[in-house]
Scaffold this active site. Structure first.
Site, PDB file in Angstrom:
ATOM      1  CD  GLU B 283      -3.177   0.508   2.171  1.00 53.21           C
ATOM      2  OE1 GLU B 283      -3.898  -0.484   1.961  1.00 53.21           O
ATOM      3  OE2 GLU B 283      -3.267   1.198   3.190  1.00 53.21           O
ATOM      4  CD  GLU B 286      -2.829   1.001  -4.330  1.00 50.16           C
ATOM      5  OE1 GLU B 286      -2.798   0.255  -3.321  1.00 50.16           O
ATOM      6  OE2 GLU B 286      -3.862   1.235  -4.981  1.00 50.16           O
ATOM      7  CB  CYS B 310      -7.005  -3.281   5.829  1.00 46.45           C
ATOM      8  SG  CYS B 310      -6.591  -1.683   6.443  1.00 46.45           S
ATOM      9  CB  SER B 330      -5.407   0.972  -1.224  1.00 45.11           C
ATOM     10  OG  SER B 330      -4.559  -0.139  -1.383  1.00 45.11           O
ATOM     11  CE  LYS B 369     -10.364  -8.265   7.622  1.00 45.61           C
ATOM     12  NZ  LYS B 369     -10.315  -7.274   8.686  1.00 45.61           N
ATOM     13  CD  GLU B 372     -11.783  -8.923   3.173  1.00 46.36           C
ATOM     14  OE1 GLU B 372     -11.575  -9.340   4.329  1.00 46.36           O
ATOM     15  OE2 GLU B 372     -11.108  -8.040   2.642  1.00 46.36           O
ATOM     16  CD  GLU B 377     -14.564  -9.404  -5.303  1.00 38.57           C
ATOM     17  OE1 GLU B 377     -15.427 -10.192  -5.734  1.00 38.57           O
ATOM     18  OE2 GLU B 377     -14.841  -8.361  -4.701  1.00 38.57           O
ATOM     19  CB  CYS B 527      -9.640  -4.179  14.018  1.00 40.86           C
ATOM     20  SG  CYS B 527      -9.322  -3.757  12.313  1.00 40.86           S
TER      21      CYS B 527
END
Ligand code: FMN
Ligand code: SF4
Ligand code: SF4
Ligand code: SF4
Ligand code: SF4
Ligand code: FES
Lengths: 388, 597
Positions: B283, B286, B310, B330, B369, B372, B377, B527
């Site tokens: 990241e 990036e 994230c 990102s 999550k 996710e 993908e 988190c």
């Protein structure tokens, strides 16, 4: 029909003053203190049900800090058996707007709203025409207080003042916690006076007649007259303007069909008075108060059915947010059914009476708090009808 | 200073700030008033009415949570009237409640159950209303389950979703006896704007909103001798897990957690912090690349500011709410998904395993999550990169099931490879952590020097709850290849909780702000306040977890992601270079615009 009729009053529906909006024009010339003093002196109490002293309410809002304030006319009229606000709005809307404008002046509000029951949409054209005249007139008087009509959403609970604000603000019509009260935290969180349609008209009459004259009607606790919606087992149903503080037996004498066994005073959220208590019961704030509904039942009526209907109504019209009201109403209705069917012992009614008492003191708003009124008065006075 | 008001509660006279509620005042006096709809993180609803108290000279019993104190008020919290009323209320709730506790996920961790047991509700005071209610259970979502038959309609979830998250996936529908908590046209949570953040789950007092648990599936995998079961553990888990196992909040239990996982039978106990470090490398580069394209190539298409990616609740939120800003995200996968992709490629190769026999499990503070991991993908290894996601709470259940006495377990280290991490990876667990970790690395890459903060603690970007934190970092004396950044003030912003995220992105959308780098975490506090963390949650508990995280960071021998030796190794052996071909294949992803309702 007996000769000694209850005195008919012609204040509310009486003719307009000669010149358009004369009462308003006169009031605008007076000081706010004078007007408030007159209102206090008159002893006027709200006609929406709770009977809060109107002068006091206005005073609190006038004294509340803040520049932005509102005046709201509660025309949601959802109580079954009540249609007096509709009548007032269709016959003397000018008095309603005048009362609101006087309030706007006294508390320093910028804007007024009429929250009109959705089903009364048909009144809109007439009301809009009158509003045009109103805006015309206040323009001439150099007074800036626009009034707008908002259509209600059709839920009974939206007549409760704080739910009404929520609804007007575009939220779900759920009553708020109180305090804070509308006079400090009302519509849009600003100081607000909310009054019943009839209350505003009474203000106009007090301005016109003066408090002394107004006080000649009614009793010391219940000043003035009141518009009643009389329905049920009566040969002459309709709208009547009568003096407050009348004894119920005289009322029944005049409006009953000779076989009246009970009168439901104040609609589903009011009290049921049985025949044996007619004599001692006074209609007014010192006795049994009413928002206007007077429903007579003769001996052919099943009070069980009457109560069942009321509970059905509450069960569906509760906003559902608070436990005592949402679940309590279901339990009360199902409970009387269970007793009737013999699935529960008659003693269970005592359990339910206690529950109703709990609802009265723990529910979040007036709806849940007042279910016990009809429940307890009907169950207590007509216990056999509940069981057999 | 606030005006003082004197009131009497249960005979004790006390002077408190005007505007405090009866409940707050009672708590100060250690008088316990039961509550259900009240939650410290939320605005007061006053709808359950279980907190009623008796007030002298009052017609009604006011709700303690919703009633401000007033001068001379005399309150009784435990009178006969109060007890009768409260018992009625709890009995009423139970009468419309499917109270088969032994079949309920929240058994023994349920506020309604606790109250019921206190009130000795054994006598079936009222009729059972459940049979005729047609309660629905929403089982269609891979992350959450909504079971209306256990709902007490306290609206905590509604307030959470609206106030903290500004998502409003949940609302109140219908009136009276039909009133219920619902979604847009009563669709499954799966089909609406719900981000799966689980904040509502954290605050639901009953079993009406829970995570979908995969405990038995994971046991099955563990018991299957053909499977190599790898588990990764996210940074925020190790500072909260203890709470579900009888320890006080704020305890760091990393070593015990590793031991416990090993004893549960996982083949390898690895660390998501490793891929957190890897995320920083990817990241960070990036960001530098985007800055270069903007500043040197003057490419008008480059999307800046760049936002972190994230937090999967945040991703789904952006997909629904600001689909036009998706290019600003990102492209890095979350550490969990990077880990998953690497487990079935790099790790399997090194361990000489057939990836089809590798089961990848993750322990997360997060319910989003779960969703996710199920995204189509997230199969870049050729398999489902992460097979099962367990919350901190589910891990606690497994530990209890296995009969481990958690607090007596010894501390053990993570396995390797993919078990080594740095302090930078650890602080991913708190708001501001990704930003701080990224700055520690980016600054050093660009200037060759450490960030100019004592002990590498970049205090200005450490986020707090209930605010958007902006900070800037001036870049000077760059290395020659980063000359284009010379003198630039790197503008950063950190926000936690989606309500604040929305605020930031609205400003970005309207061009009111000019940031370079945005860190967003969907949950209050980051988190550590995730939707999969131990219940209860409140600011005090979350603060303790936060302190534990920074303590853990400070205690790590390595504090910067680029110094992680395993990260260096994986680039040498496998990935070749940041943003390289392999990285793009395994560590980066793309996003999907979604409907706004
Ligand atoms: C469930 C419920 C429904 C109500 N409906 C009405 C209504 O339709 N019209 C009304 O004037 N007041 C209604 N009220 C009373 C209002 O909350 C408020 O007290 C009243 O508008 C105040 O006006 P007043 O002081 O002039 O009586 C209702 C109250 C409750 C609890
Ligand atoms: S008493 Fe009934 S109507 Fe009033 S807030 Fe409670 S549930 Fe709603
Ligand atoms: S929600 Fe609570 S009370 Fe209801 S079944 Fe589950 S544990 Fe029992
Ligand atoms: S999971 Fe998050 S977004 Fe979904 S309903 Fe709950 S609070 Fe709202
Ligand atoms: S789902 Fe949970 S938080 Fe939401 S109203 Fe029901 S019980 Fe309360
Ligand atoms: S906790 Fe006070 S009303 Fe629910």
């Amino acid at each position: 029909m007996s000769e000694s009729k209850l005195k008919r009053v012609d204040l509310i529906f009486g003719e307009y003053s000669s010149a358009k909006y004369k009462v308003l024009a006169d009031a605008l010339k007076r000081s706010n203190e004078e007007i408030l003093e007159d209102l206090m002196e008159s002893g006027l109490r709200g006609r929406g049900g709770a009977g809060f002293p109107t002068g006091m309410k206005w005073k609190l809002a006038a004294e509340a800090p803040g520049k932005e304030k509102y005046v709201i006319c509660n025309a949601d009229e959802g109580e079954p058996g009540t249609f007096k606000d509709r009548e007032i709005l269709s016959r003397v809307p000018r008095k309603v707007f005048s009362g609101m404008a006087i309030c706007g002046k006294v508390i320093g509000a910028q804007k007024g709203y009429v929250y009109l029951r959705g089903e009364y949409k048909f009144l809109l054209p007439e009301l809009t025409r009158e509003l045009e005249q109103y805006h015309d007139q206040i323009g001439k008087l150099g007074f800036d207080f626009p009034i707008e009509i908002k259509l209600g959403s059709g839920a009974y609970i939206c007549g409760e003042e704080s739910a009404l604000f929520e609804s007007m603000e575009g939220f779900r019509g759920e009553p708020r916690n109180k305090p804070p009260y509308p006079t400090t935290f009302g519509f849009m969180g600003k100081p607000t006076v909310i009054n019943n349609v009839e209350t505003f008209v009474n203000v106009v009459m007090i301005m016109r007649l003066g408090p002394i004259q107004f006080k000649l009607l009614g009793t010391s606790d219940s000043r003035g007259s009141k518009v009643f919606s009389v329905s049920g087992d009566t040969p002459i149903p309709g709208i009547y303007e009568l003096e407050l503080g009348m004894p119920l037996d005289r009322f029944v004498e005049e409006f009953g069909d000779g076989d009246t066994k009970a009168v439901q005073v104040g609609g589903a959220s009011g009290f049921c008075v049985p025949r044996k208590k007619f004599r001692e019961t006074v209609i007014g704030f010192e006795g049994v108060p009413t928002g206007g509904s007077m429903m007579l039942f003769n001996s052919s009526r099943s009070m069980y059915n009457v109560l069942h209907n009321y509970l059905n109504f509450f069960e569906e019209e509760s906003c559902g947010q608070c436990t005592p009201c949402r679940v309590g109403c279901q339990q009360l209705r199902k409970g009387i059914v269970a007793v009737k069917k013999g699935e529960k012992k008659a003693l269970y009614l005592d359990q339910l009476m206690k529950l109703a008492e709990s609802m009265k003191i723990t529910a979040k708003c007036g709806l849940g708090q007042s279910v016990a009124n009809s429940f307890s008065s009907i169950v207590y006075n007509f216990k056999e009808e509940m069981i057999y | 200073m606030a005006k003082k008001v004197t009131i009497t509660i249960d005979g004790i006279q006390v002077s408190v700030d005007e505007g405090s509620t009866i409940l707050e005042t009672a708590r100060k006096l250690d008088i316990h008033i039961p509550t259900l709809c009240y939650h410290e993180d939320l605005c007061v609803a006053g709808n359950c009415r279980v907190c009623v108290v008796e007030q002298e000279n009052s017609r009604i019993l006011p709700a303690a949570c919703a009633t401000p104190v007033s001068e001379g008020m005399v309150i009784h919290t435990n009178s006969g009237k109060v007890r009768q009323a409260r018992k009625h209320i709890v009995e009423l709730l139970l009468s419309e409640h499917n109270a088969d506790c032994t079949k309920c996920y929240k058994n023994r961790n349920c506020e309604l159950q606790k109250l019921a047991s206190q009130m000795l509700t054994g006598d079936h005071m009222f009729l059972d209303l459940v049979p005729e209610k047609r309660y629905a259970i929403d089982l269609f979502n891979s992350a959450l389950i909504k079971d209306d038959s256990r709902c007490i309609r306290c609206q905590r979830c509604v307030r959470t979703c609206e106030e903290l998250q500004s998502v409003s996936a949940l609302g109140v529908a219908y009136r009276g006896n039909k009133m219920k908590i619902s979604t847009f046209f009563e669709h499954s949570l799966f089909e609406v704007v719900c981000t799966n953040c689980g904040q509502c789950v954290n605050r639901c007092p009953t079993g009406a909103l829970i995570e979908r648990n995969y405990v038995d599936k994971v046991w099955d995998a563990i018991y299957d001798p053909a499977k190599h079961v790898v588990v990764q553990t996210a940074p925020a888990v190790r500072v909260a897990l203890g709470e579900s196992l009888g320890m006080p909040p704020g305890k760091i239990v990393t070593g015990k957690m590793v031991t416990a996982l090993r004893r549960l039978g996982f083949t390898a106990v690895l660390d998501t912090d490793f891929t957190a470090d890897l995320t920083i490398i990817e990241e960070g580069h990036e960001l530098l690349e985007r800055l270069k394209r903007a500043l040197v190539d003057k490419d008008p298409k480059v999307a800046l500011p760049m936002a972190t990616s994230c937090s999967p609740g945040w991703i789904k939120f952006l997909e629904h709410t600001f689909p036009e800003l998706l290019p600003n995200l990102s492209t890095c996968k979350s550490p969990q998904q990077m880990f998953g992709a690497l487990v079935k490629t790099y790790y399997a190769q090194k361990r000489k395993l057939d990836p089809k026999n590798v089961v990848s499990v993750s322990i997360m503070p997060c319910t989003a999550k779960k969703f996710e991991a199920d995204r189509p993908e997230m199969r870049s290894s050729g398999y489902k990169d992460v097979d099962y996601v367990l919350t901190t709470r589910e891990l606690a259940i497994m530990i209890t099931q296995a009969g481990l006495e958690f607090d007596k377990l010894p501390d053990e280290p993570f396995d390797s490879i993919m078990g080594v991490s740095t302090g930078a990876g650890v602080i991913f667990g708190t708001t501001g952590g990704v930003m701080e970790a990224a700055l520690r690395t980016v600054y050093e890459v660009v200037t060759g020097r450490e960030v100019p903060f004592e002990d590498l603690n970049i205090i200005p970007v450490r986020g707090t709850e209930g605010e958007v934190r902006e900070a800037s970092l001036k870049i000077t004396k760059t290395k020659p290849e980063f000359r284009y950044l010379e003198g630039i003030e790197l503008q950063c912003v950190v926000a936690n909780g989606l309500a604040y995220a929305k605020q930031v992105m609205q400003n970005v959308k309207e061009g009111k702000v000019h940031y370079h780098f945005i860190e967003i975490m969907a949950c209050p506090g980051g988190c550590l306040g995730g939707g999969g963390q131990p219940i209860p949650t409140n600011k005090e508990i979350r603060n303790k977890r936060k302190h534990a995280i920074y303590e853990e960071d400070l205690g790590m021998p390595l504090r910067k992601s680029h110094e992680n030796p395993e990260v260096q190794e994986i680039y040498k052996e496998f990935l070749v270079k940041p943003l390289g071909h392999k990285s793009h294949e395994l560590l980066h992803t793309h996003y999907t615009p979604r409907k706004r309702y």
